[in-house]
Write a protein that holds these residues in place. Structure first.
Motif, mmCIF file in Angstrom:
data_model
loop_
_atom_site.group_PDB
_atom_site.id
_atom_site.type_symbol
_atom_site.label_atom_id
_atom_site.label_comp_id
_atom_site.label_asym_id
_atom_site.label_seq_id
_atom_site.Cartn_x
_atom_site.Cartn_y
_atom_site.Cartn_z
ATOM 1 N N PRO A 255 0.830 -1.203 0.000
ATOM 2 C CA PRO A 255 0.000 0.000 0.000
ATOM 3 C C PRO A 255 0.866 1.254 0.000
ATOM 4 C CG PRO A 255 0.056 -0.970 2.192
ATOM 5 C CD PRO A 255 0.763 -1.935 1.276
ATOM 6 N N VAL A 256 0.386 2.297 -0.667
ATOM 7 C CA VAL A 256 1.050 3.595 -0.650
ATOM 8 C C VAL A 256 0.016 4.641 -0.244
ATOM 9 C CG1 VAL A 256 2.819 3.031 -2.343
ATOM 10 C CG2 VAL A 256 0.631 3.928 -3.125
ATOM 11 N N PRO A 257 0.444 5.740 0.365
ATOM 12 C CA PRO A 257 -0.514 6.738 0.844
ATOM 13 C C PRO A 257 -1.363 7.317 -0.283
ATOM 14 C CG PRO A 257 1.662 7.114 1.775
ATOM 15 C CD PRO A 257 1.838 6.096 0.700
ATOM 16 N N ALA A 258 -2.638 7.510 0.011
ATOM 17 C CA ALA A 258 -3.504 8.264 -0.887
ATOM 18 C C ALA A 258 -3.383 9.735 -0.517
ATOM 19 C CB ALA A 258 -4.945 7.791 -0.750
ATOM 20 N N SER A 259 -3.814 10.604 -1.411
ATOM 21 C CA SER A 259 -3.648 12.030 -1.118
ATOM 22 C C SER A 259 -4.797 12.840 -1.693
ATOM 23 C CB SER A 259 -2.320 12.539 -1.675
ATOM 24 O OG SER A 259 -2.109 13.889 -1.278
ATOM 25 N N GLY A 260 -6.013 12.431 -1.390
ATOM 26 C CA GLY A 260 -7.169 13.203 -1.806
ATOM 27 C C GLY A 260 -7.424 13.194 -3.292
ATOM 28 N N GLN A 261 -6.955 12.162 -3.994
ATOM 29 C CA GLN A 261 -7.200 12.087 -5.418
ATOM 30 C C GLN A 261 -8.697 11.948 -5.699
ATOM 31 O OE1 GLN A 261 -5.085 10.198 -3.644
ATOM 32 N NE2 GLN A 261 -3.386 9.443 -4.872
ATOM 33 N N LYS A 262 -9.115 12.500 -6.831
ATOM 34 C CA LYS A 262 -10.493 12.347 -7.270
ATOM 35 C C LYS A 262 -10.666 10.938 -7.822
ATOM 36 C CE LYS A 262 -13.899 14.183 -10.525
ATOM 37 N NZ LYS A 262 -14.116 15.154 -11.635
ATOM 38 N N ILE A 263 -11.647 10.224 -7.299
ATOM 39 C CA ILE A 263 -11.880 8.839 -7.705
ATOM 40 C C ILE A 263 -13.117 8.785 -8.593
ATOM 41 C CG2 ILE A 263 -12.323 6.506 -6.893
ATOM 42 C CD1 ILE A 263 -9.592 7.586 -6.132
ATOM 43 N N GLU A 264 -13.015 8.050 -9.699
ATOM 44 C CA GLU A 264 -14.152 7.892 -10.592
ATOM 45 C C GLU A 264 -14.071 6.534 -11.282
ATOM 46 O OE1 GLU A 264 -13.710 11.203 -13.228
ATOM 47 O OE2 GLU A 264 -12.382 10.129 -14.591
ATOM 48 N N ARG A 265 -15.161 6.136 -11.909
ATOM 49 C CA ARG A 265 -15.174 4.885 -12.645
ATOM 50 C C ARG A 265 -14.851 5.147 -14.102
ATOM 51 N NH1 ARG A 265 -16.580 -0.262 -12.308
ATOM 52 N NH2 ARG A 265 -17.207 0.006 -10.128
ATOM 53 N N ASP A 266 -13.902 4.395 -14.618
ATOM 54 C CA ASP A 266 -13.552 4.480 -16.029
ATOM 55 C C ASP A 266 -14.486 3.553 -16.802
ATOM 56 O OD1 ASP A 266 -12.470 4.239 -18.577
ATOM 57 O OD2 ASP A 266 -10.399 4.276 -17.882
ATOM 58 N N PRO A 267 -15.426 4.116 -17.613
ATOM 59 C CA PRO A 267 -16.389 3.241 -18.308
ATOM 60 C C PRO A 267 -15.734 2.327 -19.329
ATOM 61 C CG PRO A 267 -16.549 5.520 -19.078
ATOM 62 C CD PRO A 267 -15.640 5.532 -17.889
ATOM 63 N N ALA A 268 -14.637 2.784 -19.943
ATOM 64 C CA ALA A 268 -13.969 1.953 -20.946
ATOM 65 C C ALA A 268 -13.310 0.743 -20.304
ATOM 66 C CB ALA A 268 -12.942 2.774 -21.711
ATOM 67 N N GLU A 269 -12.700 0.959 -19.124
ATOM 68 C CA GLU A 269 -12.004 -0.126 -18.437
ATOM 69 C C GLU A 269 -12.888 -0.829 -17.412
ATOM 70 O OE1 GLU A 269 -9.022 -1.098 -19.174
ATOM 71 O OE2 GLU A 269 -8.470 0.512 -20.551
ATOM 72 N N ASP A 270 -14.037 -0.169 -17.088
ATOM 73 C CA ASP A 270 -14.958 -0.703 -16.087
ATOM 74 C C ASP A 270 -14.249 -0.972 -14.761
ATOM 75 O OD1 ASP A 270 -17.393 -1.497 -15.060
ATOM 76 O OD2 ASP A 270 -17.112 -3.598 -15.607
ATOM 77 N N ARG A 271 -13.550 0.055 -14.285
ATOM 78 C CA ARG A 271 -12.868 -0.057 -12.996
ATOM 79 C C ARG A 271 -12.707 1.322 -12.381
ATOM 80 N NH1 ARG A 271 -6.845 0.256 -13.377
ATOM 81 N NH2 ARG A 271 -6.349 1.085 -15.434
ATOM 82 N N ILE A 272 -12.421 1.358 -11.087
ATOM 83 C CA ILE A 272 -12.230 2.605 -10.365
ATOM 84 C C ILE A 272 -10.803 3.108 -10.598
ATOM 85 C CG2 ILE A 272 -12.206 3.700 -8.104
ATOM 86 C CD1 ILE A 272 -14.975 2.934 -9.081
ATOM 87 N N VAL A 273 -10.671 4.379 -10.954
ATOM 88 C CA VAL A 273 -9.362 4.966 -11.207
ATOM 89 C C VAL A 273 -9.282 6.334 -10.524
ATOM 90 C CG1 VAL A 273 -9.099 3.796 -13.431
ATOM 91 C CG2 VAL A 273 -10.119 6.081 -13.350
ATOM 92 N N GLU A 274 -8.081 6.861 -10.480
ATOM 93 C CA GLU A 274 -7.854 8.198 -9.929
ATOM 94 C C GLU A 274 -7.801 9.194 -11.082
ATOM 95 O OE1 GLU A 274 -4.293 8.003 -7.490
ATOM 96 O OE2 GLU A 274 -4.755 5.910 -7.114
ATOM 97 N N ALA A 275 -8.702 10.156 -11.089
ATOM 98 C CA ALA A 275 -8.748 11.158 -12.149
ATOM 99 C C ALA A 275 -7.666 12.201 -11.928
ATOM 100 C CB ALA A 275 -10.119 11.833 -12.181
ATOM 101 N N ASP A 276 -7.191 12.787 -13.024
ATOM 102 C CA ASP A 276 -6.175 13.848 -12.972
ATOM 103 C C ASP A 276 -4.981 13.434 -12.114
ATOM 104 O OD1 ASP A 276 -7.724 15.513 -14.580
ATOM 105 O OD2 ASP A 276 -8.797 16.340 -12.861
ATOM 106 N N THR A 277 -4.547 12.197 -12.279
ATOM 107 C CA THR A 277 -3.389 11.695 -11.546
ATOM 108 C C THR A 277 -2.417 11.059 -12.527
ATOM 109 O OG1 THR A 277 -4.707 11.256 -9.557
ATOM 110 C CG2 THR A 277 -2.590 10.132 -9.729
ATOM 111 N N GLU A 278 -1.160 11.437 -12.404
ATOM 112 C CA GLU A 278 -0.109 10.878 -13.252
ATOM 113 C C GLU A 278 1.025 10.412 -12.356
ATOM 114 O OE1 GLU A 278 3.119 12.530 -16.516
ATOM 115 O OE2 GLU A 278 1.118 13.433 -16.460
ATOM 116 N N VAL A 279 1.505 9.194 -12.582
ATOM 117 C CA VAL A 279 2.516 8.607 -11.703
ATOM 118 C C VAL A 279 3.702 8.138 -12.529
ATOM 119 C CG1 VAL A 279 3.025 6.734 -10.078
ATOM 120 C CG2 VAL A 279 0.813 7.900 -9.991
#
Length: 333
Positions: A255-279
């Motif tokens: 596990p790594v710390p979360a930091s208030g990322q916006k969470i949304e569902r990606d309809p194309a991938e059908d999974r929960i992802v972090e919006a506006d996040t680049e790693v």
């Protein structure tokens, strides 16, 4: 040659004696130059006179100074900064050549255009290895180009090799921890293939990883051992997953710390992802990862963590915000 060298020494001594009172000032030591923290392009709203390219590019060093970066082509991602902040690379507007710039201002350019088709220059991407020794340039939407990604030696600007089948908007390319291999993740027909190439572009391995790895392979980083791949698993509870290419197994998750990322569902991938996040992940040692996470948009929050393997401890190293920019290339310094 020994006699000639000796004559030069004698002549130098005579000149020194023949000029009474000549100053013998010591050559000042070069001042250390602060590493690059990030390169950025100014916000269009802040620079309306150059709105077509969202303002001029510039870079900031860790001492807080801002430096101009003139002549950058207006491509998708035309600038890259090495993970250690010692070099940057960009595509030059006037001739489409790749330019590598050191902290002391010295530059080198590729002999030919970094991308052969000028019409495709607006969708090219530049990537650098963590230590700044290697640069890659790739391009375009999948299926719209036959040009392979190009790999350059950053010390000379020489073209080392070409990696086929890499597109900017579908695939990811990164360098191994020791800089002698290239890892490519592709998403052709949802297969999520990971392939390893040498610096000439020859493929040495290819696997189809499980969904946990394939769905997050945009952040894939290859260890110097040539087999251990780390990915950032996006979601409400982000984590780092390790995958063994040879065994075909997920060997660990941390596990790594979360930091208030916006969470949304990606309809194309059908999974929960972090919006506006680049790693970005980089192996900085055999058992050490560095994670650079960009969160949000105007302003962008940058978080840098050091992750120790196998304990999985994630320690924050630095955090800062970047405001009033339309695009950024972050080193992690």
């Amino acid at each position: 040659m020994k006699i000639f060298s000796g004559a030069l020494v004698v002549l130098s001594a005579l000149v020194a004696v023949a000029v009474p009172g000549a100053a013998r000032a010591a050559v000042p030591a070069a001042e250390p130059v602060a590493p690059i923290q990030y390169a950025a392009v100014s916000d269009c709203a802040e620079d309306p006179h150059d709105a077509a390219q969202c303002g001029p590019w510039w870079y900031r060093t860790t001492d807080g100074r801002r430096h101009r970066l003139d002549g950058v082509a207006g491509t998708t991602q035309p600038v890259a900064v090495s993970g250690d902040g010692r070099r940057l690379a960009y595509i030059r507007a006037k001739d489409a050549r790749l330019v590598i710039r050191d902290l002391d201002g010295r530059t080198r350019a590729s002999r030919a255009k970094a991308w052969p088709s000028k019409s495709e220059l607006d969708v090219t991407r530049v990537r650098m290895s963590y230590d700044g020794s290697l640069v890659a340039v790739d391009c375009c939407w999948a299926g719209y180009t036959e040009h392979p990604a190009r790999v350059y030696d950053a010390a000379t600007g020489a073209l080392l090799g070409k990696v086929p089948g890499v597109s900017v908007h579908e695939d990811a390319l990164s360098f191994s921890g020791d800089g002698d291999q290239i890892l490519v993740s592709t998403d052709k027909d949802k297969s999520g293939t990971l392939s390893v190439h040498d610096l000439k572009g020859r493929r040495t391995a290819a696997v189809v990883p499980p969904p946990l790895i394939g769905d997050n392979a945009a952040t894939a980083a290859l260890n110097a051992d040539g087999r251990t791949v780390a990915v950032y698993v996006t979601g409400r509870k982000p984590r780092i997953a390790l995958y063994d290419l040879q065994a075909g197994l997920v060997t660990a998750t941390y596990p790594v710390p979360a930091s208030g990322q916006k969470i949304e569902r990606d309809p194309a991938e059908d999974r929960i992802v972090e919006a506006d996040t680049e790693v970005r992940l980089d192996w900085t040692g055999d058992s050490a990862l560095r994670m650079v996470r960009k969160v949000g948009f105007k302003p962008v929050r940058v978080q840098v963590y050091g992750i120790e393997i196998p304990s999985g401890s994630a320690r924050p190293q630095r955090a800062y915000a970047i405001a009033r920019t339309a695009g950024e290339a972050v080193s992690g310094r």
